[in-house]
Scaffold this motif. Sequence first.
Motif, PDB file in Angstrom:
ATOM      1  N   SER B 196      27.854  41.197  42.362  1.00 47.31           N
ATOM      2  CA  SER B 196      28.630  42.446  42.357  1.00 47.31           C
ATOM      3  C   SER B 196      28.141  43.402  41.275  1.00 47.31           C
ATOM      4  O   SER B 196      28.214  44.619  41.436  1.00 47.31           O
ATOM      5  CB  SER B 196      30.114  42.140  42.175  1.00 47.31           C
ATOM      6  OG  SER B 196      30.394  41.922  40.811  1.00 47.31           O
ATOM      7  N   MET B 197      27.594  42.837  40.197  1.00 48.21           N
ATOM      8  CA  MET B 197      27.101  43.704  39.120  1.00 48.21           C
ATOM      9  C   MET B 197      25.796  44.391  39.509  1.00 48.21           C
ATOM     10  O   MET B 197      25.436  45.414  38.945  1.00 48.21           O
ATOM     11  CB  MET B 197      26.902  42.878  37.846  1.00 48.21           C
ATOM     12  CG  MET B 197      28.222  42.676  37.119  1.00 48.21           C
ATOM     13  SD  MET B 197      27.983  42.035  35.481  1.00 48.21           S
ATOM     14  CE  MET B 197      28.071  40.305  35.775  1.00 48.21           C
ATOM     15  N   ASN B 198      25.071  43.792  40.467  1.00 51.30           N
ATOM     16  CA  ASN B 198      23.783  44.364  40.866  1.00 51.30           C
ATOM     17  C   ASN B 198      23.893  45.293  42.071  1.00 51.30           C
ATOM     18  O   ASN B 198      22.902  45.810  42.547  1.00 51.30           O
ATOM     19  CB  ASN B 198      22.779  43.251  41.175  1.00 51.30           C
ATOM     20  CG  ASN B 198      22.438  42.478  39.923  1.00 51.30           C
ATOM     21  OD1 ASN B 198      22.327  43.070  38.854  1.00 51.30           O
ATOM     22  ND2 ASN B 198      22.296  41.171  40.056  1.00 51.30           N
ATOM     23  N   PHE B 199      25.084  45.429  42.587  1.00 51.45           N
ATOM     24  CA  PHE B 199      25.272  46.303  43.735  1.00 51.45           C
ATOM     25  C   PHE B 199      26.142  47.479  43.339  1.00 51.45           C
ATOM     26  O   PHE B 199      26.762  47.479  42.269  1.00 51.45           O
ATOM     27  CB  PHE B 199      25.972  45.548  44.872  1.00 51.45           C
ATOM     28  CG  PHE B 199      25.016  44.780  45.751  1.00 51.45           C
ATOM     29  CD1 PHE B 199      24.231  45.434  46.681  1.00 51.45           C
ATOM     30  CD2 PHE B 199      24.934  43.395  45.646  1.00 51.45           C
ATOM     31  CE1 PHE B 199      23.367  44.727  47.491  1.00 51.45           C
ATOM     32  CE2 PHE B 199      24.071  42.692  46.446  1.00 51.45           C
ATOM     33  CZ  PHE B 199      23.284  43.365  47.380  1.00 51.45           C
ATOM     34  N   GLY B 200      26.178  48.432  44.239  1.00 54.12           N
ATOM     35  CA  GLY B 200      27.117  49.524  44.023  1.00 54.12           C
ATOM     36  C   GLY B 200      27.997  49.652  45.245  1.00 54.12           C
ATOM     37  O   GLY B 200      27.766  48.993  46.256  1.00 54.12           O
ATOM     38  N   GLY B 201      28.995  50.449  45.147  1.00 52.21           N
ATOM     39  CA  GLY B 201      29.815  50.815  46.288  1.00 52.21           C
ATOM     40  C   GLY B 201      30.545  49.655  46.911  1.00 52.21           C
ATOM     41  O   GLY B 201      31.097  48.791  46.214  1.00 52.21           O
ATOM     42  N   ALA B 204      29.667  45.952  45.912  1.00 52.02           N
ATOM     43  CA  ALA B 204      30.157  45.629  44.571  1.00 52.02           C
ATOM     44  C   ALA B 204      31.631  45.257  44.628  1.00 52.02           C
ATOM     45  O   ALA B 204      32.052  44.238  44.073  1.00 52.02           O
ATOM     46  CB  ALA B 204      29.948  46.816  43.636  1.00 52.02           C
ATOM     47  N   ASP B 205      32.402  46.038  45.360  1.00 50.98           N
ATOM     48  CA  ASP B 205      33.841  45.765  45.478  1.00 50.98           C
ATOM     49  C   ASP B 205      34.074  44.441  46.184  1.00 50.98           C
ATOM     50  O   ASP B 205      34.906  43.641  45.769  1.00 50.98           O
ATOM     51  CB  ASP B 205      34.530  46.888  46.265  1.00 50.98           C
ATOM     52  CG  ASP B 205      34.549  48.175  45.455  1.00 50.98           C
ATOM     53  OD1 ASP B 205      34.308  48.085  44.229  1.00 50.98           O
ATOM     54  OD2 ASP B 205      34.771  49.237  46.053  1.00 50.98           O
ATOM     55  N   HIS B 208      32.986  41.527  44.012  1.00 57.53           N
ATOM     56  CA  HIS B 208      33.903  41.467  42.880  1.00 57.53           C
ATOM     57  C   HIS B 208      35.210  40.802  43.319  1.00 57.53           C
ATOM     58  O   HIS B 208      35.752  39.949  42.618  1.00 57.53           O
ATOM     59  CB  HIS B 208      34.166  42.879  42.353  1.00 57.53           C
ATOM     60  CG  HIS B 208      35.017  42.880  41.121  1.00 57.53           C
ATOM     61  ND1 HIS B 208      34.557  42.463  39.889  1.00 57.53           N
ATOM     62  CD2 HIS B 208      36.316  43.231  40.931  1.00 57.53           C
ATOM     63  CE1 HIS B 208      35.525  42.562  39.012  1.00 57.53           C
ATOM     64  NE2 HIS B 208      36.601  43.022  39.607  1.00 57.53           N
TER      65      HIS B 208
END
Lengths: 309, 252
Positions: B196-201, B204-205, B208
């Motif tokens: 999750s820390m290496n993704f966005g949007g 990541a959610d 997470h």
Amino acid sequence: MDIVIRNLTKKYGAQRAVDDISFTVKTGEILGFLGPNGAGKTTTMKAITSYLIPDEGDVLVGNYSVNKDSQEVKKSIGYLPEHNPLYLDMAVIDYLRFVAELQGVSKDKINGRILEMIDVCGLEAEKHKKINELSKGYRQRVGLAQALIHDPEVLILDEPTTGLDPNQIVEIRELIRKIGREKTVILSSHILAEVEATCDRIIIINRGKIVADGTSEELRKHSQGKEILRVTVEGVERDAFIREAQQVSTVEQVDPLDDEGSYEIQSRPDLSSRKSIFALCCEKNWVLTELTPIQTKLEDIFHELTMDR
Amino acid sequence: MRIIPGPQKIDRFMKQIWIIARRELKSFFDSLMAYIMIIAFLGFSGFFTWLYVADIFFQGQASLQVFFSIAYWTLFFFIPALTMGLLAEENRSGTIELLLTKPVEDWQVVLGKFLATFLLIAIAIGLTLPYYITVANIGPVDHGAVISGYVGLLLMSGSYIAIGLFASSFSNNQIVGFLAALFIGIMFHWIFGMISMNFGGFFADLFHFLSTSSHFDSMSRGVIDFTDLLYFLSIMVIGLVATESILSKKHQ
């Protein structure tokens, strides 16, 4: 409590382990389930104990069907699986208590039942030992004790005497006979003598199908219609006897057994040569010292029925 | 289809579960597994909480944060060791057949084994209550945070037990049960958080949310959110349902 098996079929993949089997076992009957390894004995027993769900057909134990009321079926069955699996880290008495509780034996009766089973199965000296300290024979007794703990009306025993020494086998057989008087018992085996010694009725199964069903006498009668006699005659040459005996109308074949004058005489189907052989010997003044009808051995029947042709 | 059972049936249903759970619990203690687990858990968490450099006295406040983060990792490793044999051993020795031919449903076997392990973990966690009492004597403690932290530990343990039980169900080898549980566990425990820390949007959610730590951290700080409860309960339910469906395959 009767067991009714109706058109039971169980498949493993494309292979039919049990193929459209039907039979009924009545209360008080000890049924021997006989067949070569892999014939479907264990699968049928697992279906009766509702461990395996039938692909087709049904098993009724009393009034309950394994398809609809498997929990009720399980209550009236005592089951000793093949290889007798046990919780090895438990003490005998704890294990019996565990099974009794699971089977729903009421609290005030549990201790009485456990002591009774320990007594019946001869486990008095071993009751506080852990199961992994017991010899195979005693483990088998524990297996039998757990199957009987809730006084079930039906007893299913899958090869109950494997791995036991001859004395233990006799003991277990006696125990089964004793128990079997009031209960419905199905036991499987591939040892023929065992089934003959213990069971009222025998079903032989091969490749998932029933190939014979009846008492051991009935099976003998059906399997071979030919009478076989063992005859010993003195005062006659071998060739002369064979020649003369073969003249008798009921005799099909005469085989010498040894040089002492013993022969095996096979009659034509459904005919007996006993009287004519005796008459022949009287007429010729031969001394007839032995005339014994030979019973077909159950081994032969088994072999004949289950050989892959 | 099963309709909703009456009270007597529920009583009977629970009774069978309890009989199985009690045997399992007794077997944990008889095999010394339970003692080893409790002593090791108390030893590890005690050492890192009270003696190691980043210990509780460096926090500058009376809280059990350090203990919770240590317990978070120790339980992660200990639970698979407890669950690995639960069904694998029954599969290996064939006793599962014995159990399932008694008047017991597959569900009762699953729940009984779950309950036994959960009780053992609860005992181990309960034995750390002296930590709480000690800390409460040092200074003012946020009692709400401690309670929510303990609830978080229990919920997390429950999810990992469900995962471990599932990992134990499909093989007859305990080691497979252990490694499979660790493998599935580490996903939730650590990897999803890293991803999750290496993704966005959205991803990541998503990751997470899937990560255990995101839910456990907030609980150990005293924030119990409905989604945290939902998260742990879902893992438990999914793990147990998956175990039951593996078990029911034995009847085919």
